[in-house]
Design an enzyme around this catalytic site. Structure first.
Site: not given
Ligand code: ATP
Length: 546
Positions: A244, A246, A251, A266, A295, A334, A405, A411
């Site tokens: 999907e 990103k 969130r 979040r 998101e 999602f 996690r 990602k």
């Molecule tokens: P980053 O700093 O890379 O944004 P993060 O620490 O905020 O990462 P991660 O768990 O690393 O969070 O990356 C997942 C985040 O990506 C999710 O918390 C969500 O907010 C976002 N996201 C965006 N699109 C999607 C998707 N299709 N599915 C899941 N999460 C998604």
């Protein structure tokens, strides 16, 4: 349970390094507590007052603590602040100051764990004009009756950080051990109920009770998180994977029952009032009772806008209608965790996706399923061309694992070296920025949650940003001396850097070369900042690449 016993246990845990010892010490205490004590004791050990799903907050900043301690020990507030600067930690400083308390034991009463909890509950609830005075009264009484060590833990609990190095994993194992139930059942119940205090009480009743725990509407579930990885690695591990976009927004979790709904961030804070547009879009997208994961992004002329635009709205309390006109928000869904009374987190993602598509009519994030690396690479390229952050690739067999996690969600985004750190200090700016903070001291954390300074950052912040950071940080000031200020750690910055270097200038032993501010991460808590061990991993990887 007397609060003194709790603080003795904390002292003991604070000086115990090993995981097994920690679990044993906790497990031994649990069976002797009644149900009310048990849930409070468990939450307190994790430095929390209320359950993780609750948006209730005690709302006590460092200032009220200083003022109360000053009163109790008969000093002025300035002197108290000076001692705090030299102790470098509010809890330790309160303990030291209370040693100077006159021996008024004739009138003082010993503190009880549940009474302290009720005082905290009261503090969280008082509002109105006289609230400051009321709060001071309660805090002064706590410090007046407590021993120095109790004072240390009371102040740390009020500030939301106990710093005794007891994580959720230890607590789950201690509960399992104390009540002879399988750790996996404790974990399962914890994922659904999101409150280990309540889970401990159920564990005492037996495994059956733990297995009955289900997700409930309007009680937010921790969000599943993602690791960094590669498309090739995911295909080799899982075969056909789901991909999907990103989305670079914020969130959210959407809960709906009939016509009413709530939205959580979040950090599991309720943000429904700030997002009336998202509420109405999602209310009309399904007739079912649901919990949806997604998101929110800001959009202008069909292109996604930078993440800050969304956060601005999440933070907003007033003028929401004006803001809605200038910035259009769109939800992208999602996942689905709950449908009409059924909990779905233990179903494979493939099945949850099917349920999502069958029961929700719009705003579902497009998905492709493939084991062809070229197809997923070109989907990734489209995502970047459309202005998104990258893609998420997901295992189709994976359960929804709240708060975890893992690589089930991976990602994929262009390599930029950024790191999330807590803002723990600053220096006043110069010239036209003299009324604002200009450069910021940042910290990572060790395994026990202790904060270790690792860098300063001064570049990358516009005047507007400096002004908004100042608004947030001015209420978190702990000490000020000369040009330097220290803060209660609450704000998280994402910072870019060129390299990680060894350094004797920062307590972490490492420093960032050319740090620059990227953005605020007020969707993240201080407990989610980078750990020293992952900084060391980054340092090693970087040395190997050279
Ligand atoms: P980053 O700093 O890379 O944004 P993060 O620490 O905020 O990462 P991660 O768990 O690393 O969070 O990356 C997942 C985040 O990506 C999710 O918390 C969500 O907010 C976002 N996201 C965006 N699109 C999607 C998707 N299709 N599915 C899941 N999460 C998604």
């Amino acid at each position: 349970m007397e609060f003194l016993e709790f603080s003795n246990i904390c002292e003991n845990l604070e000086s115990t390094g090993g995981r097994l010892d920690t679990i044993d010490i906790i497990a031994e205490v649990l069976p002797g507590l009644n149900d009310d004590e048990l849930s409070v004791f468990i939450r307190f050990l994790m430095g929390k007052i209320f359950p993780d799903w609750s948006s209730e907050k005690i709302g006590i900043g460092p200032n009220l603590i200083f003022e109360s301690v000053a009163y109790v020990v008969g000093r002025n507030k300035k002197e108290v602040i000076k001692s705090i600067s030299s102790a470098g930690d509010v809890g330790r400083a309160v303990e030291k100051l209370l040693l100077k308390k006159e021996q008024t034991s004739f009138f003082s009463e010993s503190l009880d764990l549940l009474e302290v909890y009720r005082d905290f509950e009261y503090l969280a609830g008082v509002g109105g004009n006289r609230s400051q005075r009321e709060k001071l009264k309660v805090i002064k009484r706590l410090f007046a009756n407590g021993t120095p060590s109790e004072g240390k833990y009371i102040s740390r609990l009020m500030l939301g950080e106990l710093r005794i190095g007891v994580g959720e994993g230890n607590i789950r194992e201690a509960i399992a051990k104390a009540f002879s139930v399988p750790p996996s059942s404790v974990e399962h119940a914890h994922q659904a109920a999101n409150d280990l205090g309540e889970i401990a009480v159920l564990a005492r009743k037996g495994e059956e009770e733990l297995l009955k725990v289900k997700i409930e509407l309007f009680r937010p579930v921790k969000m599943m998180l993602a690791k960094q990885g590669t498309i090739a690695g995911m295909i080799s591990d899982y075969g056909a994977i789901a991909a999907e976009y990103k989305y670079d927004g914020t969130r959210f979790q959407f809960h709906k029952k009939g016509d009413s709904c709530r939205i959580y961030s979040r950090k599991l804070e309720e943000v429904t009032d700030a997002l009336p547009d998202i509420s109405s879009m999602l209310l009309s997208s399904t007739e079912h009772d649901v919990i949806l994961d997604g998101e929110v992004i800001a959009v202008k002329d069909e292109r996604p806008m930078p993440f800050q635009y969304v956060l601005r709205r999440f933070r907003r309390k007033h003028d929401i209608a004006d803001h809605m006109e200038t910035i259009k928000l769109v939800p992208n869904l999602f996942d689905i965790l709950y449908l009409d009374g059924e909990m779905l987190i233990d179903l494979p993602f493939e099945k949850r996706r099917e349920i999502l598509e069958q029961n929700v009519s719009s705003f579902i994030a497009p998905q492709i399923v493939s084991k062809d690396i070229n197809e997923i690479e070109s989907f990734y390229k489209n995502a970047l061309d459309d202005g998104h952050e990258g893609i998420m690739v997901k295992s189709r067999a994976a359960h929804y694992t709240p708060g975890i996690r893992g690589k089930d969600w991976t990602k994929i985004k262009p390599a930029v070296d950024t790191i999330d750190l807590a803002v723990i200090g600053a220096e006043w700016g110069e010239g036209k920025r003299a009324h604002l903070f200009g450069s910021f001291l940042l910290a990572c954390q060790d395994e026990r949650g202790e904060l270790l300074p690792v860098s300063k950052v001064a570049t990358g912040l516009s005047d507007d940003m400096l002004a908004s950071v100042f608004e947030i940080l001015k209420d978190l000031v702990i000490t000020e001396s000369g040009k330097e200020v220290t803060f209660e750690p609450e704000l998280v910055f994402e910072v870019g850097y060129a390299e990680i270097q060894k350094s004797v200038n920062y307590r972490a032993g490492y420093a960032l070369r050319f740090p620059r501010f990227i953005r605020f991460r007020d969707d993240k808590g201080v407990d989610e900042i980078e750990t020293i061990s992952s900084i060391i991993d980054r340092f090693t990887a970087q040395s190997n690449n050279k």
